[in-house]
Write a protein that holds these residues in place. Structure first.
Motif, PDB file in Angstrom:
ATOM      1  N   GLY A  11      -9.162  13.477   7.352  1.00 31.83           N
ATOM      2  CA  GLY A  11      -9.079  13.814   5.937  1.00 31.83           C
ATOM      3  C   GLY A  11     -10.426  14.206   5.373  1.00 31.83           C
ATOM      4  O   GLY A  11     -11.414  14.327   6.101  1.00 31.83           O
ATOM      5  N   THR A  14     -13.486  11.655  -0.047  1.00 29.98           N
ATOM      6  CA  THR A  14     -13.067  11.769  -1.442  1.00 29.98           C
ATOM      7  C   THR A  14     -13.869  10.860  -2.360  1.00 29.98           C
ATOM      8  O   THR A  14     -14.062  11.164  -3.526  1.00 29.98           O
ATOM      9  N   MET A  39      -9.485   2.762  -2.686  1.00 32.21           N
ATOM     10  CA  MET A  39      -8.566   3.670  -2.003  1.00 32.21           C
ATOM     11  C   MET A  39      -7.599   4.286  -3.008  1.00 32.21           C
ATOM     12  O   MET A  39      -7.301   5.481  -2.948  1.00 32.21           O
ATOM     13  N   CYS A  43      -7.095   8.229  -3.948  1.00 32.03           N
ATOM     14  CA  CYS A  43      -5.777   8.878  -3.916  1.00 32.03           C
ATOM     15  C   CYS A  43      -5.470   9.543  -5.246  1.00 32.03           C
ATOM     16  O   CYS A  43      -4.903  10.639  -5.280  1.00 32.03           O
ATOM     17  N   ARG A  46      -7.417  12.880  -5.334  1.00 29.99           N
ATOM     18  CA  ARG A  46      -6.869  13.911  -4.459  1.00 29.99           C
ATOM     19  C   ARG A  46      -5.469  14.353  -4.918  1.00 29.99           C
ATOM     20  O   ARG A  46      -5.159  15.536  -4.961  1.00 29.99           O
ATOM     21  N   THR A  79      -9.208  11.026   2.430  1.00 25.90           N
ATOM     22  CA  THR A  79      -7.805  11.221   2.082  1.00 25.90           C
ATOM     23  C   THR A  79      -7.291  12.540   2.650  1.00 25.90           C
ATOM     24  O   THR A  79      -8.059  13.498   2.817  1.00 25.90           O
ATOM     25  N   LEU A  91      -0.065  10.389   0.891  1.00 29.05           N
ATOM     26  CA  LEU A  91      -1.436  10.619   1.340  1.00 29.05           C
ATOM     27  C   LEU A  91      -1.800   9.613   2.408  1.00 29.05           C
ATOM     28  O   LEU A  91      -1.509   8.419   2.277  1.00 29.05           O
ATOM     29  N   LYS A  92      -2.420  10.089   3.468  1.00 31.88           N
ATOM     30  CA  LYS A  92      -3.014   9.235   4.487  1.00 31.88           C
ATOM     31  C   LYS A  92      -4.418   8.907   3.990  1.00 31.88           C
ATOM     32  O   LYS A  92      -5.175   9.804   3.608  1.00 31.88           O
ATOM     33  N   VAL A  93      -4.755   7.630   3.983  1.00 38.97           N
ATOM     34  CA  VAL A  93      -6.036   7.190   3.441  1.00 38.97           C
ATOM     35  C   VAL A  93      -6.731   6.287   4.456  1.00 38.97           C
ATOM     36  O   VAL A  93      -6.097   5.399   5.031  1.00 38.97           O
ATOM     37  N   HIS A 110      -6.654   1.353   6.755  1.00 43.14           N
ATOM     38  CA  HIS A 110      -5.993   2.617   6.459  1.00 43.14           C
ATOM     39  C   HIS A 110      -4.616   2.304   5.905  1.00 43.14           C
ATOM     40  O   HIS A 110      -4.090   1.203   6.111  1.00 43.14           O
ATOM     41  N   ASP A 112      -0.859   4.425   3.928  1.00 42.36           N
ATOM     42  CA  ASP A 112      -0.204   5.573   3.301  1.00 42.36           C
ATOM     43  C   ASP A 112       0.044   5.215   1.845  1.00 42.36           C
ATOM     44  O   ASP A 112       0.603   4.149   1.556  1.00 42.36           O
TER      45      ASP A 112
END
Length: 130
Positions: A11, A14, A39, A43, A46, A79, A91-93, A110, A112
């Protein structure tokens, strides 16, 4: 030069922030809730860019902490918009710690995050096409 201990981040970077004593318990470990809040902020940034408007967090899927954060570490949040539905996006974080006064980067956790686009009245609205 940064050295990655756990592969490389996925990603886009961010958010970066410094873990301070007020974010830690008496042992100097950073609260997991503080990491999760950072996180969520990343998100929001983004997802709002992608939705071109207001977004809210609808869900966080399975989050486990692999490594601790310590006072002085720099938290780096990456992200990636994995999926876009009608009004939501997933979103994958990833949260990475750049260790204090070191070039070592380790993945902390990590998850989602599911974000929903909203209109001015707080009602779900379709996510615009790219």
């Amino acid at each position: 030069m940064v050295q990655y201990a756990d592969g490389r981040p996925h990603g886009e970077l961010t958010l970066r922030t410094l873990a301070m004593p007020s974010d830690a318990n008496a042992a100097g470990d950073i609260f997991g809730g503080w990491v999760m809040a950072q996180m969520d902020l990343a998100c929001g940034i983004r997802a709002a860019e992608r939705a071109r408007g207001r977004v809210v967090t609808a869900a966080v899927k399975e989050m486990a902490f692999a490594k601790p954060m310590k006072i002085g570490d720099t938290l780096c949040i990456y992200t990636h918009v994995e999926r876009v539905g009608r009004t939501s996006m997933t979103l994958k974080v990833e949260a990475w710690a750049q260790r204090y006064l070191s070039e070592l980067m380790e993945k902390v956790t990590h998850a989602d995050f599911v974000m929903v686009a909203l209109d001015q009245d707080g009602k779900p609205v379709p996510v615009p096409a790219e």
